[in-house]
Motif scaffolding. Structure first.
Motif, short mmCIF file in Angstrom:
data_model
loop_
_atom_site.label_atom_id
_atom_site.label_comp_id
_atom_site.label_asym_id
_atom_site.label_seq_id
_atom_site.Cartn_x
_atom_site.Cartn_y
_atom_site.Cartn_z
N LYS A 170 0.81 -1.04 0.12
CA LYS A 170 -0.03 -0.05 -0.15
C LYS A 170 0.79 1.35 -0.10
O LYS A 170 0.59 2.22 -0.54
CB LYS A 170 -0.97 0.08 1.32
N LYS A 171 2.05 1.22 0.85
CA LYS A 171 2.90 2.44 0.78
C LYS A 171 3.38 2.71 -0.79
O LYS A 171 3.45 3.90 -1.13
CB LYS A 171 4.13 2.11 1.37
N LEU A 172 3.85 1.80 -1.55
CA LEU A 172 4.28 1.74 -3.06
C LEU A 172 2.99 2.50 -3.68
O LEU A 172 3.32 3.34 -4.39
CB LEU A 172 4.55 0.57 -3.35
N LYS A 173 1.89 1.82 -3.65
CA LYS A 173 0.67 2.41 -4.35
C LYS A 173 0.36 3.78 -3.87
O LYS A 173 0.05 4.59 -4.87
CB LYS A 173 -0.50 1.56 -4.15
N LEU A 174 0.39 4.13 -2.81
CA LEU A 174 0.18 5.63 -2.18
C LEU A 174 1.28 6.44 -3.02
O LEU A 174 0.57 7.55 -3.44
CB LEU A 174 0.27 5.65 -0.70
N GLU A 175 2.47 6.12 -2.99
CA GLU A 175 3.44 6.91 -3.63
C GLU A 175 3.28 7.07 -4.91
O GLU A 175 3.30 8.04 -5.71
CB GLU A 175 4.64 6.24 -3.34
N LYS A 176 2.70 5.96 -5.87
CA LYS A 176 2.47 5.93 -7.17
C LYS A 176 1.24 6.83 -7.67
O LYS A 176 1.17 7.53 -8.40
CB LYS A 176 2.29 4.51 -7.65
N ASP A 177 0.26 6.78 -6.66
CA ASP A 177 -0.83 7.47 -6.82
C ASP A 177 -0.98 8.66 -6.15
O ASP A 177 -2.16 9.21 -6.14
CB ASP A 177 -2.06 6.55 -6.44
N ALA A 178 -0.07 9.55 -5.89
CA ALA A 178 0.12 10.71 -4.93
C ALA A 178 -0.54 11.56 -5.61
O ALA A 178 -1.41 12.39 -5.17
CB ALA A 178 1.41 10.97 -4.39
N GLN A 179 -0.41 11.97 -6.99
CA GLN A 179 -0.95 12.95 -7.77
C GLN A 179 -2.31 12.63 -7.97
O GLN A 179 -2.87 13.61 -7.56
CB GLN A 179 -0.18 13.02 -9.32
N LYS A 180 -2.67 11.43 -8.31
CA LYS A 180 -4.14 11.18 -8.48
C LYS A 180 -5.05 11.55 -7.33
O LYS A 180 -6.03 12.09 -7.43
CB LYS A 180 -4.15 9.78 -8.82
N ASN A 181 -4.41 11.00 -6.13
CA ASN A 181 -5.17 11.52 -4.82
C ASN A 181 -5.42 12.62 -4.65
O ASN A 181 -6.62 13.26 -4.13
CB ASN A 181 -4.42 10.69 -3.58
N TRP A 182 -4.41 13.61 -4.91
CA TRP A 182 -4.61 15.08 -4.73
C TRP A 182 -5.54 15.46 -5.63
O TRP A 182 -6.30 16.76 -5.51
CB TRP A 182 -3.19 15.79 -4.49
N ASP A 183 -5.55 15.30 -7.03
CA ASP A 183 -6.54 15.61 -7.88
C ASP A 183 -7.77 15.25 -7.62
O ASP A 183 -8.82 15.90 -7.90
CB ASP A 183 -6.05 14.79 -9.35
N LEU A 184 -8.12 14.04 -7.05
CA LEU A 184 -9.52 13.59 -6.50
C LEU A 184 -9.89 14.63 -5.51
O LEU A 184 -10.89 14.78 -5.19
CB LEU A 184 -9.51 12.11 -6.39
N PHE A 185 -8.97 15.00 -4.69
CA PHE A 185 -9.32 15.76 -3.35
C PHE A 185 -10.07 17.18 -3.80
O PHE A 185 -10.84 17.46 -3.59
CB PHE A 185 -7.82 15.91 -2.75
N TYR A 186 -9.43 17.74 -4.88
CA TYR A 186 -9.58 19.00 -5.49
C TYR A 186 -11.09 18.80 -6.19
O TYR A 186 -11.72 19.77 -6.50
CB TYR A 186 -8.50 19.66 -6.32
N LYS A 187 -11.08 17.53 -6.93
CA LYS A 187 -12.32 17.46 -7.63
C LYS A 187 -13.59 17.17 -6.76
O LYS A 187 -14.55 17.88 -6.83
CB LYS A 187 -12.18 15.96 -8.49
N ARG A 188 -13.33 16.61 -5.58
CA ARG A 188 -14.36 16.52 -4.35
C ARG A 188 -14.81 18.01 -3.99
O ARG A 188 -15.92 18.20 -3.42
CB ARG A 188 -14.05 15.64 -3.39
N ASN A 189 -13.70 18.69 -3.58
CA ASN A 189 -13.72 19.89 -2.57
C ASN A 189 -13.61 21.21 -3.58
O ASN A 189 -14.18 22.15 -3.03
CB ASN A 189 -12.81 19.72 -1.80
N SER A 190 -13.48 21.02 -4.84
CA SER A 190 -13.35 22.25 -5.60
C SER A 190 -12.37 23.27 -5.07
O SER A 190 -11.45 23.07 -4.58
CB SER A 190 -14.80 22.84 -5.96
N THR A 191 -12.98 24.40 -4.78
CA THR A 191 -12.39 25.88 -4.19
C THR A 191 -12.74 25.78 -2.83
O THR A 191 -12.49 26.91 -2.20
CB THR A 191 -12.25 27.08 -5.05
N ASN A 192 -13.37 24.97 -2.20
CA ASN A 192 -14.12 25.20 -1.00
C ASN A 192 -13.51 24.82 0.14
O ASN A 192 -13.93 24.83 1.35
CB ASN A 192 -15.71 24.91 -1.17
#
Length: 289
Positions: free
Chosen positions: A57-79
């Motif tokens: 899971k550590k390796l997957k989190l490192e690989k998906d780090a950018q995707k996870n932040w992009d999803l964060f902003y998709k969910r939260n927009s600018t709010n």
């Protein structure tokens, strides 16, 4: 300029600086060189938490780090984050960077998110030009769509600070002040120095035992003082010694490096929680600035 500063939580100038918001609700706040002292219950909780995240899971989190932040902003927009109007009050060094009152300054906000710090600074100081970058392409697009975005005063671009060369977007030795506001804490500890080396060319978060660290559930631990949130984004909690070593190993000189201990109040829930930030300022040696 004679000096080059950078601020880390966060930083400005060829200084690197870590900043914490000014306490405005009458709650407790103090600064100093001593970390927060845990209660017996908190110390027991941390000692009991030996369930680390698996290597897979550590390796997957490192690989998906950018995707996870992009999803964060998709969910939260600018709010999600509030505009950080406290930054100009905290970073009085912006004034000290100038040789005369209306002198133009060039800043870099590394990890700009959707512009919650960037736009208040540009509004309050008309003599600033800002470069701004973020790991998330979605966040960068939100900045560009903001009605306050003006290419004559700001250039924003997507960047992985640990591998993308900032010199592709910023001239060498052109930045007076750089900021890293809650940015290093989101980077794997093994790669933090790469981000600092990158920023060093163009000119720095959470403190140990912050409430956010203590509320992680068992099984969220990636490493010593390093945790993963439920959404896959990660957070590191700094000691002053670790942060100092990180910057000085790259070539910065330490100016200020201290804990900010706050107690924030949730009046609706009747809660008072301890917050710990590191507020630090590092600079390039004057012979290089």
């Amino acid at each position: 300029m004679d000096e080059s500063r950078m601020f880390q939580e966060n930083t400005f100038d060829n200084y690197l600086n870590s900043a914490a918001p000014i306490c405005e609700d009458g709650a407790f706040q103090k600064k100093g060189h001593s970390a927060r002292t845990l209660s017996p219950e908190e110390a027991e909780k941390l000692a009991r938490d030996q369930a680390w995240v698996s290597d897979f899971k550590k390796l997957k989190l490192e690989k998906d780090a950018q995707k996870n932040w992009d999803l964060f902003y998709k969910r939260n927009s600018t709010n999600f984050f509030k505009d950080r109007h406290w930054t100009t009050r905290e970073f009085e060094d912006l004034k000290a960077c100038r040789e005369f009152e209306d002198q133009k300054l060039t800043i870099l906000e590394a990890g700009c998110g959707v512009g919650n710090c960037l736009f208040p600074l540009l509004e309050e100081d008309l003599n600033i030009f800002a470069y701004a970058c973020d790991f998330s392409p979605r966040a960068v697009e939100y900045v560009k769509k903001n009605t306050l975005y003006n290419i004559e005063r700001c250039k924003v671009f997507q960047c992985d600070l640990t591998k993308d060369d900032l010199l592709e977007n910023i001239p060498v030795d052109s930045v007076d002040v750089a900021t890293l506001i809650f940015v290093l804490s989101a980077i794997h500890p093994d790669k933090m120095h790469l981000a600092l080396q990158n920023i060093y060319k163009v000119n720095v978060d959470y403190g140990l035992y912050d409430h956010a660290m203590l509320r992680f559930k068992s099984g969220s631990k990636l490493g010593e003082n390093f945790y993963v949130r439920q959404d896959g984004t990660r957070s590191y909690f700094f000691t002053d010694e670790f942060l100092s070593h990180l910057f000085m190993a790259v070539g910065y000189e330490q100016v200020v490096n201290e804990y900010v201990l706050r107690e924030t109040v949730n009046r609706k829930e009747g809660l008072r929680v301890p917050r710990v930030f590191l507020q630090s300022k590092f600079r390039k040696p004057l012979s290089e600035a």
